[in-house]
Enzyme design. Structure first.
Site, PDB file in Angstrom:
ATOM      1  N   THR A   1       0.844  -1.198   0.000  1.00  0.00           N
ATOM      2  CA  THR A   1       0.000   0.000   0.000  1.00  0.00           C
ATOM      3  C   THR A   1       0.880   1.249   0.000  1.00  0.00           C
ATOM      4  O   THR A   1       1.936   1.266   0.634  1.00  0.00           O
ATOM      5  CB  THR A   1      -0.886  -0.019   1.260  1.00  0.00           C
ATOM      6  OG1 THR A   1      -1.718  -1.183   1.199  1.00  0.00           O
ATOM      7  CG2 THR A   1      -1.768   1.221   1.341  1.00  0.00           C
ATOM      8  N   GLY A   2       0.404   2.282  -0.686  1.00  0.00           N
ATOM      9  CA  GLY A   2       1.131   3.551  -0.673  1.00  0.00           C
ATOM     10  C   GLY A   2       1.509   3.991  -2.075  1.00  0.00           C
ATOM     11  O   GLY A   2       1.207   3.309  -3.063  1.00  0.00           O
ATOM     12  N   SER A   3       2.201   5.114  -2.159  1.00  0.00           N
ATOM     13  CA  SER A   3       2.504   5.680  -3.479  1.00  0.00           C
ATOM     14  C   SER A   3       3.529   4.837  -4.240  1.00  0.00           C
ATOM     15  O   SER A   3       3.417   4.680  -5.466  1.00  0.00           O
ATOM     16  CB  SER A   3       2.998   7.115  -3.325  1.00  0.00           C
ATOM     17  OG  SER A   3       4.116   7.173  -2.458  1.00  0.00           O
ATOM     18  N   THR A   4       4.515   4.266  -3.550  1.00  0.00           N
ATOM     19  CA  THR A   4       5.501   3.425  -4.234  1.00  0.00           C
ATOM     20  C   THR A   4       4.833   2.127  -4.695  1.00  0.00           C
ATOM     21  O   THR A   4       5.048   1.671  -5.824  1.00  0.00           O
ATOM     22  CB  THR A   4       6.700   3.120  -3.308  1.00  0.00           C
ATOM     23  OG1 THR A   4       7.074   4.315  -2.607  1.00  0.00           O
ATOM     24  CG2 THR A   4       7.888   2.609  -4.092  1.00  0.00           C
TER      25      THR A   4
ATOM     26  N   GLY B   1       6.231  -0.890  -0.024  1.00  0.00           N
ATOM     27  CA  GLY B   1       7.078   0.232   0.364  1.00  0.00           C
ATOM     28  C   GLY B   1       7.351   0.224   1.854  1.00  0.00           C
ATOM     29  O   GLY B   1       7.013  -0.718   2.573  1.00  0.00           O
TER      30      GLY B   1
ATOM     31  N   GLY C   1       3.348   1.696   7.866  1.00  0.00           N
ATOM     32  CA  GLY C   1       2.051   2.083   8.414  1.00  0.00           C
ATOM     33  C   GLY C   1       1.696   3.542   8.230  1.00  0.00           C
ATOM     34  O   GLY C   1       0.672   4.001   8.714  1.00  0.00           O
ATOM     35  N   GLY C   2       2.561   4.266   7.493  1.00  0.00           N
ATOM     36  CA  GLY C   2       2.228   5.652   7.199  1.00  0.00           C
ATOM     37  C   GLY C   2       0.893   5.778   6.493  1.00  0.00           C
ATOM     38  O   GLY C   2       0.185   6.778   6.624  1.00  0.00           O
TER      39      GLY C   2
ATOM     40  N   GLU D   1      -0.581  -5.411   6.147  1.00  0.00           N
ATOM     41  CA  GLU D   1       0.764  -5.559   5.567  1.00  0.00           C
ATOM     42  C   GLU D   1       1.568  -6.596   6.345  1.00  0.00           C
ATOM     43  O   GLU D   1       2.281  -7.422   5.760  1.00  0.00           O
ATOM     44  CB  GLU D   1       1.486  -4.205   5.588  1.00  0.00           C
ATOM     45  CG  GLU D   1       0.885  -3.211   4.605  1.00  0.00           C
ATOM     46  CD  GLU D   1       1.405  -1.795   4.730  1.00  0.00           C
ATOM     47  OE1 GLU D   1       1.217  -1.030   3.790  1.00  0.00           O
ATOM     48  OE2 GLU D   1       1.987  -1.441   5.770  1.00  0.00           O
TER      49      GLU D   1
HETATM   50  C1  5RP Z   1       1.385   2.006   4.195  1.00  0.00           C
HETATM   51  C2  5RP Z   1       2.849   1.808   4.222  1.00  0.00           C
HETATM   52  C3  5RP Z   1       3.645   2.325   3.076  1.00  0.00           C
HETATM   53  O1  5RP Z   1       4.403   1.293   2.551  1.00  0.00           O
HETATM   54  C4  5RP Z   1       4.536   3.425   3.546  1.00  0.00           C
HETATM   55  O2  5RP Z   1       3.757   4.414   4.189  1.00  0.00           O
HETATM   56  C5  5RP Z   1       5.323   4.056   2.400  1.00  0.00           C
HETATM   57  O3  5RP Z   1       4.462   4.803   1.601  1.00  0.00           O
HETATM   58  P1  5RP Z   1       4.957   5.548   0.302  1.00  0.00           P
HETATM   59  O4  5RP Z   1       5.378   4.515  -0.689  1.00  0.00           O
HETATM   60  O5  5RP Z   1       3.749   6.344  -0.150  1.00  0.00           O
HETATM   61  O6  5RP Z   1       6.096   6.461   0.688  1.00  0.00           O
HETATM   62  O7  5RP Z   1       3.420   1.244   5.123  1.00  0.00           O
HETATM   63  O8  5RP Z   1       0.794   1.606   5.400  1.00  0.00           O
END
Ligand code: 5RP
Length: 222
Positions: A32-35, A86, A99-100, A107
């Site tokens: 999950t997330g932008s990456t 990510g 967890g951001g 996850e």
């Molecule tokens: C989501 C996550 C993401 O992997 C983490 O926050 C990185 O996010 P991004 O790729 O947007 O920087 O742990 O719960």
């Protein structure tokens, strides 16, 4: 290079890494997330070369489905060949803070089921010691204050992430001012607090491989 270009490069490196080894009946765990979103969009290019995916969030499941990539319930598969996700921070032992995006519990479950965990991150996530990024902790709502008090006893400063409900119906405390020199011990200590669902330290189950996007190219760490 911009941060998005670094994220895209590491996602591409993950596709190049997994594509030759994917089995026709293989399941890919997707983070999950932008990456992870860049990875999902590229995974669409090789759909049909593996069976399907398990997603670590509703958002990722929707994105996968929008590309026509099958998404399975974790209980419907025997295992996950490789999990790609990510991170918010990574250290040299490939221990992570995640967890951001508030998806840490799913996850961690997907990581626990996976034969291999490939972390994809840009170089801003690389740290000597975990803890500059506030550590997310998923908490049963009624236990929020109890858990916060216990975390203070462990030396952290928990802040309630206002307006966020996880896919599991819980809340998030972000724990500031930690200098995490013993990630495994802290992961255990926080998980032992009654009311905690899980925390975003991935030390007991670190990544197996880190693909770090840097201005000098994608670096590989094992
Ligand atoms: C989501 C996550 C993401 O992997 C983490 O926050 C990185 O996010 P991004 O790729 O947007 O920087 O742990 O719960």
């Amino acid at each position: 290079m911009t941060q998005d270009e670094l994220k895209r490069a590491t996602a591409r490196a993950a596709i190049d890494y997994i594509a030759p080894k994917l089995e026709a009946d293989g399941i890919v765990g997707v983070g999950t997330g932008s990456t992870a979103n860049f990875f999902i969009d590229m995974l669409a290019e090789i759909k049909g070369r593996f069976d399907g995916t398990v997603a670590s969030s509703e958002a990722s499941a929707e994105r996968l489905k929008s590309h026509g990539i099958p998404v399975y319930d974790l209980n419907a598969v025997d295992g996950i060949q490789v999990y790609v996700d990510g991170a918010d921070e990574a250290n040299a032992a490939l221990e992570l803070i995640k967890g951001g995006g508030a998806a840490l519990t799913r996850e961690k479950i997907v990581a626990a089921c996976s034969d291999e965990f490939v972390c994809i991150a840009d170089e801003s996530k690389w740290v000597p010691v975990l803890g500059t990024f506030p550590l997310p902790v998923e908490v049963i709502p009624m236990a929020r204050s109890l858990v916060a008090r216990e975390i203070v006893k462990l030396g952290g400063d928990p802040i309630y992430r206002q307006g966020v409900t996880t896919d599991n119906g819980n809340v998030i405390l972000d724990v500031h001012n930690l200098h995490i020199t013993q990630p495994r011990a802290l992961e255990e200590a926080i998980n032992n607090i009654t009311g905690v669902v899980t925390n975003g330290l991935f030390a007991h189950r670190p990544a197996d491989l880190l693909l770090l996007g840097t201005a000098a190219g994608v670096k590989t760490f094992t």
